[in-house]
Every structure is written in C-alpha cells, then in structure tokens.
Design an enzyme around this catalytic site. Structure first.
Site, PDB file in Angstrom:
ATOM      1  N   ASP A 198     -15.764 -13.191 -21.920  1.00 12.15           N
ATOM      2  CA  ASP A 198     -16.857 -13.771 -20.238  1.00 12.15           C
ATOM      3  C   ASP A 198     -17.945 -13.975 -21.244  1.00 12.15           C
ATOM      4  OD1 ASP A 198     -14.138 -12.728 -19.462  1.00 12.15           O
ATOM      5  OD2 ASP A 198     -14.948 -11.219 -19.775  1.00 12.15           O
ATOM      6  N   GLY A 253       0.756  -1.206   0.230  1.00  8.06           N
ATOM      7  CA  GLY A 253       0.095  -0.167  -0.550  1.00  8.06           C
ATOM      8  C   GLY A 253       0.818   0.915  -0.326  1.00  8.06           C
ATOM      9  N   GLU A 255       5.149 -10.648  -5.869  1.00  6.70           N
ATOM     10  CA  GLU A 255       3.988 -11.448  -7.029  1.00  6.70           C
ATOM     11  C   GLU A 255       4.250 -10.523  -9.102  1.00  6.70           C
ATOM     12  OE1 GLU A 255       3.533  -6.656  -4.653  1.00  6.70           O
ATOM     13  OE2 GLU A 255       4.066  -8.986  -4.553  1.00  6.70           O
ATOM     14  N   HIS A 303       8.284  -7.476  -3.302  1.00  4.76           N
ATOM     15  CA  HIS A 303       7.069  -7.934  -3.453  1.00  4.76           C
ATOM     16  C   HIS A 303       7.985  -8.992  -5.156  1.00  4.76           C
ATOM     17  CE1 HIS A 303       4.162  -4.047  -3.299  1.00  4.76           C
ATOM     18  NE2 HIS A 303       5.582  -3.573  -3.620  1.00  4.76           N
ATOM     19  N   CYS A 315       5.228  -5.762   1.754  1.00  6.50           N
ATOM     20  CA  CYS A 315       5.644  -4.289   1.652  1.00  6.50           C
ATOM     21  C   CYS A 315       5.001  -3.506   2.588  1.00  6.50           C
ATOM     22  CB  CYS A 315       5.609  -3.849   0.139  1.00  6.50           C
ATOM     23  SG  CYS A 315       5.833  -2.043   0.055  1.00  6.50           S
ATOM     24  N   TYR A 316       4.273  -3.043   2.434  1.00  2.00           N
ATOM     25  CA  TYR A 316       3.431  -1.766   2.977  1.00  2.00           C
ATOM     26  C   TYR A 316       2.775  -3.306   4.668  1.00  2.00           C
ATOM     27  CZ  TYR A 316      -0.219   0.340   6.174  1.00  2.00           C
ATOM     28  OH  TYR A 316      -1.447   0.455   6.945  1.00  2.00           O
ATOM     29  N   LYS A 347      -9.299 -13.425 -15.830  1.00  2.00           N
ATOM     30  CA  LYS A 347      -9.426 -13.186 -17.574  1.00  2.00           C
ATOM     31  C   LYS A 347      -8.402 -14.570 -17.320  1.00  2.00           C
ATOM     32  CE  LYS A 347     -11.164 -10.482 -20.265  1.00  2.00           C
ATOM     33  NZ  LYS A 347     -12.656 -10.608 -20.755  1.00  2.00           N
TER      34      LYS A 347
END
Length: 512
Positions: A228, A56, A172, A170, A83-84, A368
């Site tokens: 979708d 964040g 990710e 991070h 992180c945050y 997605k």
C-alpha cells in the site's frame, strides 16, 4: 475523485458487504459502501446509477433491525436487494416475510424464469449459495417471481416498471455458479453502466487529482516497504516528482534483504527522494527484556513515529503527509459501515499537533487487489506488488518472547527458505499469506549422532479472500518436507519444524 458512474452498496450489516463491492468493481464499475443510515437526500444528490442492498443477520420484524426510507424506491434508481436486502424490499413495499420451517444454508439448486433481466445468459437450473432463516412468502404488488428453490418460493423477484430486483441467494460468493453474471446483468442490463472503472484510467485521474490538491507544495511519505505505501508513493511521485520525499524507517526486523530491495526499487528504478534510516539498534535496545506481545507492538509503533518525526523535521517546511490508506481501512473504521469493526491508525483525519496541512491518500477508494493492479500499471516490480502482507512490527511479533539480534537473523533465514520454496512451487499467489515463526520452544533432537536442544520453527500458511477469516493452506507434504530439511540443515540452532493447521477463527493469522 469524481466518478462518471457509480453504484451504492447500502450496508445493512452483512458479512459479505465488502465482497459485494469488490465483485461490482470486478465488472469494471466503481462502487462505494455507505451505511443504511445514509440520508435519502445524500443518496439522491450523489448521482448513483444503481443501489445494492446487502444481506444481514437480522429479521425485518426486529425492533432494532436496520431499515431505510421507503421513498428510496421512488428515486428512479435501479435497486438490487440481496438476502436480507431482498426481504427488506419485500417488507417495505407490502409483501410478506415469514420464518422458514426449514433453514436454507449452503449449496442450493434453483430454477429461474426465462427472459428476465437478472438471469440472462444463466442456465435455467444452477447452484447458488443460500444463507437465510426468513423468506419472502408473498411478493409486493406489481412484482413477479423470477426464481425458486425447493424450500424458497421466492428465490428472486422483479418489478420492471420501477427497476427493482431482489435475490434471496448470495451472488457475490464463489459458491453461486453464475453469481458474477447475475451482478453483471444488474449493472449493465438494469443500471445501463458502461464499465469505465479500469486501473489505467484510475492512474490518470489520481495523478490529476494529486496535482490539483498539492500544487507545487511538498509531500512526505512514511514508506514501510509494504504494497500500500509503496504504490501510494510511486503514484504521488508520478504526479509531483521531486516534491515528494519518502522516509523509510528500517527497524531491523524486516524480512531478509527487504530493506535493500525497497531502496533499490525506489532509488534506482523510480529516482524517488528516499531517506533510509537504519534504526535497528535503537529498536532492539528498547525491546530488551520485553516479552508481552502488545507491549512489543506499542514500543515498535511509537518508535517508528518518533524516528519518522525526527527525519521529517530535518526536511524543513512540508505541507502534506502521504498515507497508503485503502478502502477496507475506511470501511472497517466505521466510515462506511454502521459499526466500527476495528480502528485503523491511518483513518480519521490528522492529529492536531502533527504539523501538516493535509493528507494525500490516493488509494483511499481501492481494495487490496485493485492496489496491486495500480502497482502493475505503474511498473512496480512483481516481487514488491505481490509482496506478502507483513505486520508493522515485522519479525518482532513473529519471535515469541524477547527479541534479539540473533533471533531476528535466525528467523530471517528460516522465513526466506519457506518463501523461496513456496514461490518455486508456483504457490506464491494461491496461498494468501505464508511465513515462519520462531516459537520460543526448545526441544531435544539428534543431529550428527549427538544430542541437541535447539529451537522450533513453526510454518504458517493461509488462504483467504478478506483476511477477516482464513483457512490453513493445504501445502503438499513433499514441499513441507523439503522446507523442513532445508531449514534444519541451513539455519543454525534449529532442530524441529512444525506446520500450523489452525484456521481463523479460532486462531488469528499471526501468532502474536
């Protein structure tokens, strides 16, 4: 749908929130995003195997900074702070967080201790992605430092007794070399997950869930031809067969041959009840003289709803409406996050006057890329599963200015050539979105030894992981040359082709 094992991604406002969730699911573990305001009771009752605190932009010392009940650390659930989220864990448990004299941002080398849960099978030194101003200066009591960088004395920490872990980096993002391995170590090492989140089992569970919800009642689906709605329709059809009817409103501004392709797949391959409404003339008459982009969007959107309602009424009593809502729609509309990013028309429940007793949204939990995997699992052809994202108003907002039948036909041909050549070059899955735009600009040219004053086509291609930001795609010059030559030679009334090299931001992906 009930999950045997699931991870909670507790959102503290980080830009990578959805990316964290996607990376967890890539490890075959289901997860869901909830606001940091989610109550301790709700978290406890949900039966999570583990919790991830996101990053964040705030400082833990800010008055309005997001936080959570410190009792969350006493639930006995493994927690990973990122992180945050790492700084918040340290702060709430009695550690010290300070503002750094040197901000770490970008590629950073870090070194970790051996024999730690998070860094199993990770080289002792590797590169990660850092993005922080504050840092953990002192770890809470009972924690040990497990990684460091040049400017960060606590790049990672852990408390094994309570199964608490934190990383300043991070994991990710792709820039962290072994980020996925770090996440996998948390999921399988700390949380003891088994990895039961696979698309084959999702399809089975979704079919059972749809049958339980719908029974022998009727369902109608507004089919757009996009990924979708197409996957949602085939999934519902697999569950209830002929009790599903799809209404495909062709507003006359689709890509070349797209309407026929959709009809072929749904009628011939899947034998789905399909009503195709060719409403092109009706839509174009309403757009006559309209040039303002938002007005065009509203006219097309409202027209689509009116045509759909007219056709749905002809079916008699239909109890359920099927929608292709996916997880980012839910999160961005404020259901998962603390703030609304953007509202989506298909999130938030049924309008009171719509006449259906319930919604069927079989893809509501999916990203997605997962929707595409389900489509492949269901046997939907690749050309539809990997179809380019396409706005609801179609070519109506890729034609700048007034939309006419002639302009639609011109753009369909130019766009088809661009897409065909991108596919022939094997770039159709590495470039995330690519299309042609009729700019409304006319310019002087020379063709056949004569002066011309004709249309300019703009080509647009972007690479992106989330469509919230995007880089312009570096399409090879020789390919652009081939596309330009074909468009000018094969499409009447075009004498100039340009390529858009603007990223998002400052531009949007679409031109209107």
């Amino acid at each position: 749908m009930l999950r045997k094992e699931k991870i909670l991604v507790l959102d503290f406002g980080g830009q990578y929130c959805q990316l964290i969730a996607r990376r967890v699911r890539e490890c075959n573990v289901y997860c869901e995003i909830k606001s940091y305001k989610t109550s301790l009771k709700a978290i406890q009752e949900a039966g999570y195997c583990g919790i991830i605190f996101t990053g964040g932009a705030n400082s833990v010392y800010g008055e309005d900074s997001p936080s959570c009940d410190p009792q969350i650390f006493e639930l006995g659930i493994p927690i990973l702070g990122i992180c945050y989220g790492a700084q918040l864990m340290a702060y709430l448990l009695g550690g010290k967080v300070c503002k750094s004299e040197v901000r770490e941002y970008g590629h950073t080398e870090f070194a970790h201790e051996k024999d730690t849960v998070l860094f199993r099978d990770v080289p002792e030194k590797s590169v990660c992605w850092m993005s922080h101003t504050d840092y953990i200066a002192a770890v809470p009591k009972g924690f040990s430092v497990t990684a460091k960088s040049v400017h960060c004395p606590v790049a990672a920490m852990e408390q094994l007794e309570k199964n608490l872990y934190a990383v300043q980096m991070h994991p990710e993002v792709q820039h962290t070399e072994y980020g996925q391995q770090i996440l996998k170590n948390f999921l399988y090492g700390a949380c003891k997950c088994n990895g039961d989140w696979v698309m084959s089992s999702f399809v089975e569970e979704a079919v059972a869930s749809i049958r339980a919800q719908v029974g022998d009642k009727k369902v109608v689906c507004g089919l757009s031809g996009g990924v979708d709605s197409s996957v949602a329709a085939v999934l519902v059809h697999k569950a209830i067969g002929k009790n599903l009817t799809c209404i495909f409103v062709d507003h006359g501004m689709m890509r070349k041959n797209e309407g026929d392709e959709v009809e072929q797949v749904f009628r011939k391959q899947f034998d789905i009840n399909l009503i195709r409404v060719n409403a092109g003339e009706k839509f174009l008459s309403r757009l006559k003289g309209v040039t303002e982009p938002e007005k065009k969007r509203k006219i097309i959107g409202e027209g689509f709803i009116r045509v759909f309602e007219e056709e749905a009424k002809k079916l008699g009593k239909v109890e359920f409406l099927c929608q292709g809502t996916i997880y980012p729609d839910v999160v961005e509309s404020g259901t998962g996050n603390a703030a609304v990013i953007k509202s989506h028309h298909n999130v938030g429940g049924l309008p009171k006057d719509i006449g259906f007793e319930g919604l069927v949204e079989p893809l509501r939990d999916l990203f997605k890329d997962e929707v595409r995997k389900v489509g492949t699992e269901l046997g939907i052809p690749d050309f539809l599963v990997w179809r380019q994202p396409f706005p609801g108003p179609g070519l109506g907002i890729r034609i700048l200015g007034e939309v006419t039948e002639e302009k639609v036909a011109l753009l369909q041909e130019a766009d088809a050539i661009f897409r065909e050549e991108i596919a022939n070059a094997g770039l159709d899955r590495s470039i995330n979105q690519y299309f042609a735009v009729l700019t409304g600009i006319r310019s002087v040219g020379v063709m056949g030894d004569g002066r011309t004053y004709s249309n300019t086509i703009a080509l647009r291609g972007v690479t992106t992981s989330d469509f919230m930001t995007a880089e312009w795609a570096r399409v090879p010059y020789d390919l652009l040359e081939k596309v330009s030559s074909r468009i000018i030679n094969e499409v009447p009334n075009v004498n100039r082709v340009v390529y858009d090299i603007t990223s998002k931001p400052p531009a949007t992906i679409e031109w209107e």
